[in-house]
Design a protein around this motif. Structure first.
Motif: not given
Length: 749
Positions: A280-282, A285-288, A292-294, A585-586
């Motif tokens: 879920d955290v990933a 990040i993917e969906t913008k 701030d999480i690297v 959409i990536p």
């Protein structure tokens, strides 16, 4: 013969038979499988497994034994429901991250908090925990509980274990029965014992007063309960929802960067949900949703949970934590339903009622225990008094023994003073013997007494033992006849258990404010959506599209310029509309392969076919034209398709009909319907009525048998417009203008 068979037929109402059978089955599952007993807090499989280990002598100070041995013995003697259910129960009782008070000491791989399963039972070993042996299985030899026959009546098993602590609250329970479910959170042993002791002293204590001792649940995974004020109602009714959060810390390094470290998780996040949390955290990040999480890392081990989220420099860590609470299971809900078997039936109980039942059980156990002990002490007293009395007349007894022909004569003399047939040295001895009146038990003890018992010190020890017995009898009678005396004994036992086995509270109880997460406003930019004929979609920059416009248009079936905050509407032949956020959409480079559209929305390429794709903003400001295979046609306001659901029915279809055409209506006056057999019908657009999306529409063309509508063409009235039909040009603007719902004309080839 016929008459005999007829008499054996029992006529009954089928529905009544089914109802009775189902109720019997349901009650069997509820009582004998799924729900714990309010007295010992154990389900039958747990009770039977612990009792079997006790019977096998697998005690805390003995060597471990193979779990396969325990499971096999339990299944063969007490629980004929399959080895997997028994082993699973055994494993859970040994997992300290699931049970506040593990009842089994496991040796080997018993799984992990991250959801790893235990090794097979042939590899693992187990034995009883010390507290289980001392507080769950002690006194079984003192007739404290009833024993019942096992499933095949070859063994006896305890109906309930003589558990000295309120295990139902301490370890909690979960189980799914037929039509009901139990979910009881674990609590702190010391707090629950303090509450029970207080209630023994004052049975009129209210739930509010009991909660001065029991702060709230105490989960083995720690975490934070954030709705403290709601606990009182949950504990009164036995039902409700507990809000849980993980424990989060912010660490900073010398370079100014910070990291979010999760050191405790909600109880509900155990197992596979830890992996889901990381996914879920990933996904955020993917969906913008956040930039701030690297990095995400899971450093959890046997020592405890440690999930680390590395942040960008100057990132707002507090806001990110709130985002995790709102968007992931780092904040979760534990549903409470304190359902247990009470007096043979399922009942939802509050904390006060559970403690009441357990206190009653404690008094019943103590009553039965001290009645058994008193009986033994009275029997001992009788023997001791007989032996003391015998020591005073030992010379006479020896004379009786030497003058008797058999043991029966001796007993008759000792009990009833019968002297016939016994040779005495003197008339005085015979006269004294006739006065003897020992009981049968005393006479038996005298006959079995060894000569060394006549030594002075042994007689003195017997006297002291007799004094101790009298003291025990007085003590036991006081306990049995005096409520306060029995209460003191129970309280002393409870406080002894608390002193030896209590551990500090792990879960924090507080009232926390609702997590408020301020989403960063997304900077609106124009992007290009592309999807090829195979259903692979991607988002590219406008500049990249402009540089490769010719190739993009040639390689892709759909190319749409839209805003990154917009949504893509996908209409399919089954009459459905699938909505897809552009942000989901990536983004890709121009030459990168896209993502299958099946993975991004509810569309299924195996079940439906895409017939129209457009941006929601354009659709909202347009009117859509719908046409079906069976020739039904209608106009619909585009605003009707601005919905929150990801999938809706875009139109109503008749049986065996399908959608063949959808489009935003252009600035045109006329329309041409084309069928599969090459029939064309030209008429005015104004003849098509506007309907709601839930309507079927009106007939656009009368189809001949076996024909179907294939597509729709618009006529703007300017210049020639041609379409190909069987490799020949058909001039649409030269077709005769007809009326809607007529047959149309066949194309000349």
């Amino acid at each position: 013969m016929e008459k005999m068979i007829e008499e054996q037929i029992i006529r009954t109402e089928y529905s009544e038979l089914m109802q009775k059978s189902y109720i019997d089955y349901a009650m069997s599952v509820i009582i004998a499988r799924a729900l714990p007993d309010v007295r010992d807090g154990l389900k039958p499989v747990q009770r039977r497994t612990l009792y079997d280990m006790y019977e096998l002598g697998i005690k805390y100070d003995r060597p471990y034994r193979k779990c396969a041995r325990i499971v096999g013995d339990t299944m063969g003697k007490y629980h004929p429901h399959g080895d997997s259910s028994i082993y699973e129960a055994l494993v859970v009782m040994a997992q300290e991250f699931k049970k506040g008070l593990p009842l089994v000491d496991g040796h080997g791989n018993f799984g992990s908090i991250e959801g790893d399963g235990a090794a097979a039972m042939r590899y693992t070993e187990a034995r009883l925990q010390k507290i289980t042996q001392e507080s769950f299985l002690a006194d079984l030899d003192k007739n404290v509980v009833d024993f019942v026959s096992n499933f095949d009546e070859t063994e006896k098993e305890p109906e309930v274990l003589p558990v000295r602590i309120p295990n139902l609250l301490i370890n909690g329970a979960d189980g799914i029965a037929v039509g009901m479910v139990t979910s009881i959170p674990p609590h702190n042993l010391a707090e629950v014992i303090d509450a029970e002791v207080a209630m023994i002293k004052n049975p009129k204590l209210t739930t509010e007063q009991l909660m001065e001792f029991i702060q709230g649940p105490d989960f083995p995974t720690g975490g934070i309960v954030v709705n403290k004020d709601e606990l009182i109602n949950i504990y009164k009714t036995g039902t409700g929802k507990i809000k849980l959060r993980g424990k989060v810390e912010i660490e900073k390094d010398k370079g100014g960067k910070s990291r979010i470290v999760i050191t405790e998780i909600p109880y509900t996040m155990m197992g596979a949900n830890i992996g889901k949390f990381l996914n879920d955290v990933a996904g955020l990040i993917e969906t913008k949703k956040t930039n701030d999480i690297v990095d995400i890392a899971n450093h959890s081990s046997k020592e405890g949970i440690r999930i680390v989220l590395e942040l960008k420099k100057n990132a707002d860590a507090e806001n990110l934590i709130n985002m995790l609470y709102k968007k992931t299971r780092l904040e979760d809900t534990f549903g409470v339903n304190m359902l247990s078997v009470s007096d043979g039936k399922p009942e939802t109980l509050g904390v006060r009622a559970i403690l009441e039942h357990h206190i009653d059980f404690q008094f019943e156990l103590s009553t039965r225990k001290y009645k058994t002990l008193l009986k033994k002490e009275l029997e001992k007293k009788e023997i001791q008094e007989g032996l003391i009395k015998a020591c005073d007349v030992i010379d006479l007894i020896i004379e009786i023994l030497r003058g008797s022909k058999n043991q029966k004569q001796v007993k008759e003399c000792l009990i009833h003073g019968v002297t016939e047939g016994i040779k005495f040295k003197s008339a005085a001895s015979k006269k004294a013997a006739a006065k003897l009146n020992f009981t049968e038990a005393q006479a038996t003890a005298i006959l079995e007494m060894r000569l060394y018992k006549l030594i002075g010190l042994e007689i003195e020890a017997l006297m002291k033992e007799h004094e101790a017995t009298l003291k025990n009898i007085a003590s036991y009678e006081d306990i049995l006849n005096n409520y306060n005396s029995m209460a003191r004994v129970i309280i002393k036992e409870l406080e002894g258990i608390k002193k030896e086995y209590s551990i500090p509270r792990r879960t924090v109880i507080e009232n926390a404010e609702e997590a408020v997460y301020e989403e960063k406003k997304i900077e609106e930019t124009e992007v290009v959506f592309m999807m090829d004929k195979f259903g692979y979609a991607k988002i590219v920059d406008v500049a990249a599209y402009e540089r490769n416009r010719e190739a993009a248009d040639a390689e892709n079936k759909y190319v749409l310029t839209c805003m990154n905050t917009d949504k893509i509407c996908i209409f399919t032949d089954s009459g459905k509309q699938h909505l897809l956020k552009v942000l989901d959409i990536p983004g890709r480079k121009f030459r990168d392969k896209g993502t299958p559209i099946d993975n991004l929305c509810n569309y299924s390429s195996g079940e439906e076919r895409i017939i129209f794709v457009e941006c929601l903003q354009k659709i909202k400001s347009s009117v859509l034209l719908f046409a079906t295979k069976m020739g039904m046609i209608k106009q619909v306001e585009g605003a009707e398709f601005d919905v929150s659901k990801r999938t809706i029915a875009a139109t109503k279809l008749q049986e065996e009909d399908e959608l063949v055409f959808v489009s935003c209506m252009p600035d045109a006056e006329q329309i041409v319907l084309q069928t599969a057999d090459g029939v064309f019908l030209r008429f005015l657009l104004s003849e098509i009525p506007q309907k709601k999306k839930g309507a079927v529409g009106v007939r656009g063309i009368r189809l001949t048998e076996g024909d179907s509508l294939e597509t729709v063409h618009y006529l703007d009235g300017q210049g020639e417009q041609t379409v190909k039909y069987k490799e020949k040009d058909v001039y649409l603007n030269k077709l005769r203008i007809g009326k809607r719902d007529t047959k149309g004309s066949k194309a000349r080839i």
